[in-house]
Write an enzyme that holds these catalytic residues in place. Structure first.
Site, mmCIF file in Angstrom:
data_model
loop_
_atom_site.group_PDB
_atom_site.id
_atom_site.type_symbol
_atom_site.label_atom_id
_atom_site.label_comp_id
_atom_site.label_asym_id
_atom_site.label_seq_id
_atom_site.Cartn_x
_atom_site.Cartn_y
_atom_site.Cartn_z
ATOM 1 N N ASP A 27 0.828 -1.206 0.000
ATOM 2 C CA ASP A 27 0.000 0.000 0.000
ATOM 3 C C ASP A 27 0.869 1.265 0.000
ATOM 4 O OD1 ASP A 27 -2.383 1.262 -0.091
ATOM 5 O OD2 ASP A 27 -2.941 0.915 1.995
ATOM 6 N N ASN A 75 -10.169 -3.026 -6.985
ATOM 7 C CA ASN A 75 -9.363 -2.003 -7.670
ATOM 8 C C ASN A 75 -9.909 -1.597 -9.048
ATOM 9 O OD1 ASN A 75 -6.139 -3.118 -6.352
ATOM 10 N ND2 ASN A 75 -7.506 -1.513 -5.617
ATOM 11 N N GLU A 214 1.638 -14.032 11.354
ATOM 12 C CA GLU A 214 2.097 -12.862 12.106
ATOM 13 C C GLU A 214 2.001 -11.642 11.191
ATOM 14 O OE1 GLU A 214 2.914 -12.873 15.287
ATOM 15 O OE2 GLU A 214 2.580 -15.034 15.403
HETATM 16 C C1 FPP Z 1 -1.512 0.135 -3.677
HETATM 17 O O1 FPP Z 1 -1.137 1.491 -3.520
HETATM 18 C C2 FPP Z 1 -0.857 -0.450 -4.851
HETATM 19 C C3 FPP Z 1 -1.470 -1.050 -5.904
HETATM 20 C C4 FPP Z 1 -2.929 -1.219 -6.005
HETATM 21 C C5 FPP Z 1 -0.692 -1.547 -7.068
HETATM 22 C C6 FPP Z 1 0.521 -2.362 -6.735
HETATM 23 C C7 FPP Z 1 1.371 -2.506 -7.921
HETATM 24 C C8 FPP Z 1 2.723 -2.462 -7.925
HETATM 25 C C9 FPP Z 1 3.529 -2.263 -6.705
HETATM 26 C C10 FPP Z 1 3.426 -2.590 -9.218
HETATM 27 C C11 FPP Z 1 4.314 -3.753 -9.338
HETATM 28 C C12 FPP Z 1 3.670 -5.054 -9.150
HETATM 29 C C13 FPP Z 1 4.190 -6.255 -9.524
HETATM 30 C C14 FPP Z 1 3.457 -7.478 -9.239
HETATM 31 C C15 FPP Z 1 5.477 -6.440 -10.213
HETATM 32 P P1 FPP Z 1 -2.242 2.610 -3.689
HETATM 33 O O2 FPP Z 1 -2.310 2.995 -5.108
HETATM 34 O O3 FPP Z 1 -3.517 2.110 -3.095
HETATM 35 O O4 FPP Z 1 -1.645 3.777 -2.832
HETATM 36 P P2 FPP Z 1 -2.481 4.831 -1.969
HETATM 37 O O5 FPP Z 1 -3.246 4.048 -0.952
HETATM 38 O O6 FPP Z 1 -1.425 5.677 -1.361
HETATM 39 O O7 FPP Z 1 -3.361 5.578 -2.923
#
Ligand code: FPP
Length: 247
Positions: A27, A75, A214
């Site tokens: 996150d 999402n 955990e």
């Molecule tokens: C959550 O942060 C993140 C995501 C929904 C996307 C995760 C994707 C990656 C880290 C890219 C790479 C992935 C792989 C598998 C190689 P958010 O957008 O919810 O952040 P916020 O809560 O601060 O808005």
């Protein structure tokens, strides 16, 4: 994965208590980007670099399984441009990293319902699974269009069908049989769950599998989650007294 040299097991970690499965709710990509004055997508891009380095640590330190929550069933409700960006990012990353990951012995698996994933990404997912199926250095599980309640419902449906067809008796349904119908079949349950960016909830992630896991929560945003903090998370885990409900 990068071609950098092997990351040595940090001295503060006990090599006899290495978790066999670490899961992460990554996150804070958006908040990280905002702090830097960048668009949200820059946070996802930077987050991908964190995934790379943590996966490398897992491989080098003997953590056999690493699972990341890349995209939840919820999402899809994000702005279309961000969803499209993420789908292209996943596809692009798999495409550009597959050969290197394969050479490093990474086995790639996916959790989640693939039927709604764009065809280009789905093809890349199939290719990655096929190519790396016999690798054993580390298993990298990527949850895309994943929701735990949906996964549990799917398992119930499949089991019910088998009961209805007379292939299974109701009495045969126990925890180990049920787990075989989940996307994580064959994987040990996570020993450690890391959630970055301070939120203290499971967000429909691995609800069955996390029963005795955990949990390590940090305020650090995922793009800033460093190898040092990963070490800290494991050191913290190694101090815990895991009782699995016993005294
Ligand atoms: C959550 O942060 C993140 C995501 C929904 C996307 C995760 C994707 C990656 C880290 C890219 C790479 C992935 C792989 C598998 C190689 P958010 O957008 O919810 O952040 P916020 O809560 O601060 O808005």
């Amino acid at each position: 994965m990068t071609t950098q040299l092997i990351t040595k097991l940090p001295a503060i970690l006990d090599p006899t208590k290495i978790p066999q499965h670490v899961a992460a709710i990554m996150d804070g990509n958006g908040r990280w980007a905002k702090q830097q004055g960048l668009p949200r997508i820059a946070g996802h891009q930077q987050g991908a670099n964190t995934v790379r380095s943590i996966l490398r640590c897992c491989k080098d330190w003997g953590i056999a399984n690493f699972t990341v929550y890349a995209f939840s069933t919820e999402n899809w409700g994000r702005p279309e441009a961000e969803v499209n960006f993420l789908m292209r990012l996943f596809e692009g990353l798999l495409d550009s990293e597959l050969d290197r990951m394969h050479a490093e012995g990474v086995r790639i698996r996916f959790l989640g319902d693939r039927s709604q994933v764009p065809i280009g990404l789905r093809n890349m997912m199939d290719k990655s699974i096929k190519k790396t199926v016999n690798n054993r250095a580390v298993t990298f599980n990527i949850a895309i269009n994943y929701g735990s309640r949906n996964e549990i419902l799917q398992a119930c449906r499949s089991i019910s069908k088998r009961v209805k067809n007379g292939e299974l008796e109701t009495e045969q349904i126990d925890e180990s049989l049920f787990a075989k119908y989940l996307d994580t079949h064959g994987l040990p349950d996570p020993d450690l769950l890391i959630r970055t960016s301070g939120e203290q909830r499971l967000s429909n992630f691995l609800l069955w599998q996390l029963a005795y896991t955990e949990i390590y929560i940090t305020n650090t945003h995922w793009p800033d989650f460093s190898n040092d903090e990963f070490t800290q998370a494991i050191a913290d885990y190694q101090q815990r007294n895991r009782r699995f409900g016993k005294v």
